[in-house]
Design an enzyme around this catalytic site. Structure first.
Site, PDB file in Angstrom:
ATOM      1  N   HIS A   1      22.067  -5.803   1.228  1.00  0.00           N
ATOM      2  CA  HIS A   1      23.381  -5.768   1.874  1.00  0.00           C
ATOM      3  C   HIS A   1      24.162  -7.050   1.589  1.00  0.00           C
ATOM      4  O   HIS A   1      25.377  -7.018   1.391  1.00  0.00           O
ATOM      5  CB  HIS A   1      23.221  -5.603   3.385  1.00  0.00           C
ATOM      6  CG  HIS A   1      22.689  -4.275   3.818  1.00  0.00           C
ATOM      7  ND1 HIS A   1      21.406  -4.107   4.268  1.00  0.00           N
ATOM      8  CD2 HIS A   1      23.271  -3.052   3.863  1.00  0.00           C
ATOM      9  CE1 HIS A   1      21.218  -2.842   4.602  1.00  0.00           C
ATOM     10  NE2 HIS A   1      22.322  -2.169   4.347  1.00  0.00           N
TER      11      HIS A   1
ATOM     12  N   GLN B   1      25.305  11.663  10.777  1.00  0.00           N
ATOM     13  CA  GLN B   1      24.564  11.817   9.525  1.00  0.00           C
ATOM     14  C   GLN B   1      23.057  11.939   9.737  1.00  0.00           C
ATOM     15  O   GLN B   1      22.304  11.992   8.773  1.00  0.00           O
ATOM     16  CB  GLN B   1      24.873  10.663   8.576  1.00  0.00           C
ATOM     17  CG  GLN B   1      24.400   9.298   9.008  1.00  0.00           C
ATOM     18  CD  GLN B   1      25.025   8.201   8.164  1.00  0.00           C
ATOM     19  OE1 GLN B   1      26.215   7.899   8.288  1.00  0.00           O
ATOM     20  NE2 GLN B   1      24.239   7.602   7.287  1.00  0.00           N
TER      21      GLN B   1
ATOM     22  N   SER C   1      16.562  -0.368   4.480  1.00  0.00           N
ATOM     23  CA  SER C   1      16.237  -0.718   5.861  1.00  0.00           C
ATOM     24  C   SER C   1      14.989   0.019   6.324  1.00  0.00           C
ATOM     25  O   SER C   1      14.260  -0.453   7.203  1.00  0.00           O
ATOM     26  CB  SER C   1      17.419  -0.369   6.774  1.00  0.00           C
ATOM     27  OG  SER C   1      18.571  -1.096   6.394  1.00  0.00           O
TER      28      SER C   1
ATOM     29  N   VAL D   1      19.427  -2.820  -5.814  1.00  0.00           N
ATOM     30  CA  VAL D   1      18.775  -4.115  -5.616  1.00  0.00           C
ATOM     31  C   VAL D   1      17.316  -3.843  -5.277  1.00  0.00           C
ATOM     32  O   VAL D   1      17.010  -3.047  -4.384  1.00  0.00           O
ATOM     33  CB  VAL D   1      19.454  -4.917  -4.494  1.00  0.00           C
ATOM     34  CG1 VAL D   1      18.738  -6.247  -4.279  1.00  0.00           C
ATOM     35  CG2 VAL D   1      20.923  -5.149  -4.826  1.00  0.00           C
TER      36      VAL D   1
ATOM     37  N   SER E   1      18.716  -8.460   2.051  1.00  0.00           N
ATOM     38  CA  SER E   1      19.380  -9.151   0.938  1.00  0.00           C
ATOM     39  C   SER E   1      20.164  -8.190   0.048  1.00  0.00           C
ATOM     40  O   SER E   1      21.112  -8.608  -0.625  1.00  0.00           O
ATOM     41  CB  SER E   1      18.359  -9.935   0.112  1.00  0.00           C
ATOM     42  OG  SER E   1      17.315  -9.104  -0.347  1.00  0.00           O
TER      43      SER E   1
ATOM     44  N   GLY F   1      26.303   0.484  -2.324  1.00  0.00           N
ATOM     45  CA  GLY F   1      25.148   0.355  -3.200  1.00  0.00           C
ATOM     46  C   GLY F   1      24.866   1.656  -3.923  1.00  0.00           C
ATOM     47  O   GLY F   1      25.062   2.749  -3.371  1.00  0.00           O
TER      48      GLY F   1
ATOM     49  N   ALA G   1      20.655  -3.397  10.310  1.00  0.00           N
ATOM     50  CA  ALA G   1      19.325  -3.681   9.764  1.00  0.00           C
ATOM     51  C   ALA G   1      19.480  -4.289   8.375  1.00  0.00           C
ATOM     52  O   ALA G   1      18.882  -3.850   7.400  1.00  0.00           O
ATOM     53  CB  ALA G   1      18.458  -2.435   9.734  1.00  0.00           C
TER      54      ALA G   1
END
Length: 283
Positions: free
Chosen positions: A33, A57, A182, A172, A31, A143, A28
């Protein structure tokens, strides 16, 4: 760009020379990623992006089967980012059976997001350890939106002696300030508007931190979130100011690098965010 599972990855890895940088994802892709992949490109001669929705998870009441899987669109993002190999294993490849041996996230993985989602970080660290073993990267890019995850991966690298450079990319954000995720695609327009209370709370906290004590910083963020929650738009999960090294709550006289962590549910969608803060006691 090559795409494949474990055997294809091993064959590609044997042919590949030079350094390799890994970007682990659950697909999914957006930008945010792509920014991770761009950073990986700067760090290594080759870039591997993994796309695998890891069941370990997800809790029993979470969205494993509903999690978006736009695989063809994800491949286009990887192609545009110049990824060399997309590691997309089947579930049965990664987990031929229910795993008996897993990685424990310990005390640091049992608080905040770990308390809200019991077992979540054990599942994260288990799959990341497997990805590290399979891809044998020189560096890995994560991230910093999932800051607790990043700190736990950093600790696992130290504790389990992985010879991997861990690179963190700052959060981001979209133009409206919401951290890219996502799960944002689950938000209806009204939900997204309510979710903007989260980055606004972090901004208020950052301003308060310029000349305030830790307790004032938390209070500033709490005030913003309380307004949204009072309208019924937002259900606050947790808000905590912690020592970045230990994830223990900051004391009133805390000195050093801290993190303000927040989670909230908006329209049934679980969102997380954070901001790094620095405190310096007067001498």
């Amino acid at each position: 760009m090559e795409v494949g599972g474990i055997q294809a990855l091993r064959a590609w890895r044997e042919r590949r020379s030079g350094s390799v940088s890994l970007v682990p994802t659950m697909g999914a892709l957006h930008s945010g990623h792509q920014a991770l992949m761009d950073r990986a490109r700067a760090a290594g001669d080759s870039v591997v992006t993994s796309i695998f929705v890891n069941p370990l998870q997800f809790g029993t009441d979470e969205d494993f089967f509903q999690y978006p899987r736009p695989f063809e669109a994800d491949l286009e993002v990887c192609e545009a980012a110049g990824v060399d190999f997309v590691f997309a294993p089947a579930l049965g490849e990664m987990y031929p059976g229910a795993p008996e041996v897993t990685v424990s996230s310990g005390r640091m993985g049992a608080v905040y997001e770990g308390a809200a989602r019991p077992g979540h970080f054990d599942g994260v660290l288990t799959v990341v350890a497997k990805l590290f073993t399979l891809t044998a990267p020189d560096s890995a890019v994560f991230g910093l939106k999932d800051i607790q995850q990043f700190c736990l991966v950093k600790r696992m690298i130290t504790d389990l002696n992985f010879d991997i450079e861990l690179i963190g990319l700052p959060v981001v954000r979209d133009e409206d300030g919401l951290a890219m995720s996502s799960r944002n695609e689950y938000l209806a327009p009204a939900d997204r508007s309510a979710a903007l209370a989260i980055p606004r709370a972090l901004d208020a906290a950052a301003q308060a931190a310029e000349d305030g004590a830790p307790i004032g910083v938390e209070a500033a963020a709490e005030a913003v979130l309380s307004v949204a929650a009072g309208r019924g738009d937002l259900d606050l999960g947790y808000l905590g100011l912690v020592d970045a090294a230990t994830f223990q709550p900051c004391s009133l006289d805390f000195d050093g690098q801290a993190l303000l962590l927040v989670s909230a549910s908006v329209g049934g969608t679980h969102l997380i965010d954070n901001v790094p803060l620095e405190f310096h006691r007067s001498s």
